[in-house]
Design a protein around this motif. Structure first.
Motif, short mmCIF file in Angstrom:
data_model
loop_
_atom_site.label_atom_id
_atom_site.label_comp_id
_atom_site.label_asym_id
_atom_site.label_seq_id
_atom_site.Cartn_x
_atom_site.Cartn_y
_atom_site.Cartn_z
N ARG A 90 0.82 -1.21 0.00
CA ARG A 90 0.00 0.00 0.00
C ARG A 90 0.86 1.27 0.00
N THR A 93 0.37 6.85 3.89
CA THR A 93 -0.47 8.04 4.00
C THR A 93 0.42 9.26 3.85
N ASP A 97 -2.84 13.59 1.58
CA ASP A 97 -4.03 12.89 2.09
C ASP A 97 -4.61 13.63 3.29
N ARG A 259 -11.00 7.28 -0.32
CA ARG A 259 -11.18 6.49 -1.54
C ARG A 259 -11.35 7.41 -2.75
N HIS A 261 -10.24 10.55 -2.96
CA HIS A 261 -8.98 11.26 -3.17
C HIS A 261 -7.97 10.37 -3.91
N ARG A 262 -7.97 9.08 -3.59
CA ARG A 262 -7.04 8.16 -4.24
C ARG A 262 -7.61 7.52 -5.50
N ASN A 271 -6.85 0.84 0.00
CA ASN A 271 -5.40 0.70 0.08
C ASN A 271 -4.86 1.51 1.27
#
Length: 284
Positions: A90, A93, A97, A259, A261-262, A271
């Motif tokens: 993963r 962070t 974020d 979710r 944002h990614r 992730n």
């Protein structure tokens, strides 16, 4: 019949006193052992809980790694498999974020971002090796209880401009300064120099500790960037729900926001992991 049975029992006890003594001794040892085990378990639970007391049970933590196994939906589950081979792939962070969650969350009250590393800390000829150094944003003291024994906490200006200032734990203060007053003194943290502005009140020993505050040093995030690359260091995002907002509501909102944002598709797994102090305390 009853009297005869009692009389027979006493006659047997008197007839073999050594065997009677061994039987009573075995029973006593067994009872003592059971009591001792339960006492030790209770003491262990209290010790572990004490280690988490510095952090509010309402805190929500977003990070690369879960604190325990997860189910297929990404929720913490003691019975879930700890799939480390998935977690290690993963992305970490990031500060981006954190800023996205901070700017878009409607249910969060206070939030903070932290990156951490280890470094040698020096003052004069004294040094402490492998000291935990946490680079934090200002609201970290809303997440983790930090009462100052001496000095003060970071100001908003020091946080924003990345001033070369530091808060030190009680054990670090004792090791470096002994009886000398530490506030205002300059210490070397790895390749950088910072001025001590506060000494955090002693937390005491525990088998589990959130950050091991007594043996840690805290600096503003923007100053910490000079000593550690946020893209490679371990880090976490912390958030507290607003008054009247349930912790699970904040968890659901942060999960949805991150979710998005990614840019994860609906059929893709999370992730990232969202851990809650309340769940950990319930397990303990």
């Amino acid at each position: 019949m009853y009297r005869e049975s009692v009389a027979f029992a006493f006659s047997q006890l008197q007839g073999d006193r050594f065997r009677t003594f061994l039987s009573l001794l075995g029973v006593s040892i067994g009872i003592f052992s059971i009591v001792a085990i339960f006492t030790a378990i209770d003491a262990l639970k209290e010790n572990v809980k004490k280690g988490f007391e510095s952090m509010s049970p309402d805190v929500v933590m977003v990070s690369q790694w879960p604190m325990m196994g997860e189910d297929e939906e990404g929720n913490a589950n003691m019975a879930g498999e700890f799939r480390w081979w998935e977690y290690m792939r993963r992305p970490k962070t990031s500060y981006e974020d954190f800023r996205y969650l901070q700017e878009n969350s409607q249910l969060g009250e206070d939030s903070s971002f932290s990156i951490y590393t280890t470094s040698t800390v020096r003052y004069g000829r004294k040094s402490v090796n492998r000291t935990t150094v946490e680079c934090i944003t200002r609201n970290y003291n809303k997440i983790v209880a930090m009462e100052m024994a001496q000095g003060r906490y970071f100001t908003p200006d020091e946080d924003q401009r990345g001033a070369a200032v530091a808060l030190i734990g009680a054990e670090i203060a004792s090791s470096l300064f002994e009886d000398e007053y530490p506030v205002g003194k300059k210490i070397k943290i790895g390749p950088t120099i910072a001025t001590v502005i506060g000494v955090i009140e002693k937390q005491g020993e525990s088998m589990v500790s959130v950050g091991d505050i007594d043996h840690a040093i805290y600096v503003p995030l923007n100053f910490g960037r000079y000593m550690v690359n946020p893209r490679w260091a371990d880090n976490s995002i912390y958030a507290l729900p607003k008054a009247g907002v349930a912790q699970q509501e904040l968890v659901d909102e942060l999960r949805m926001l991150l979710r998005a944002h990614r840019r994860l598709a609906p059929d893709q797994k999370n992730n990232f992991s969202i851990n809650t102090m309340g769940f950990i305390m319930d397990v303990v």
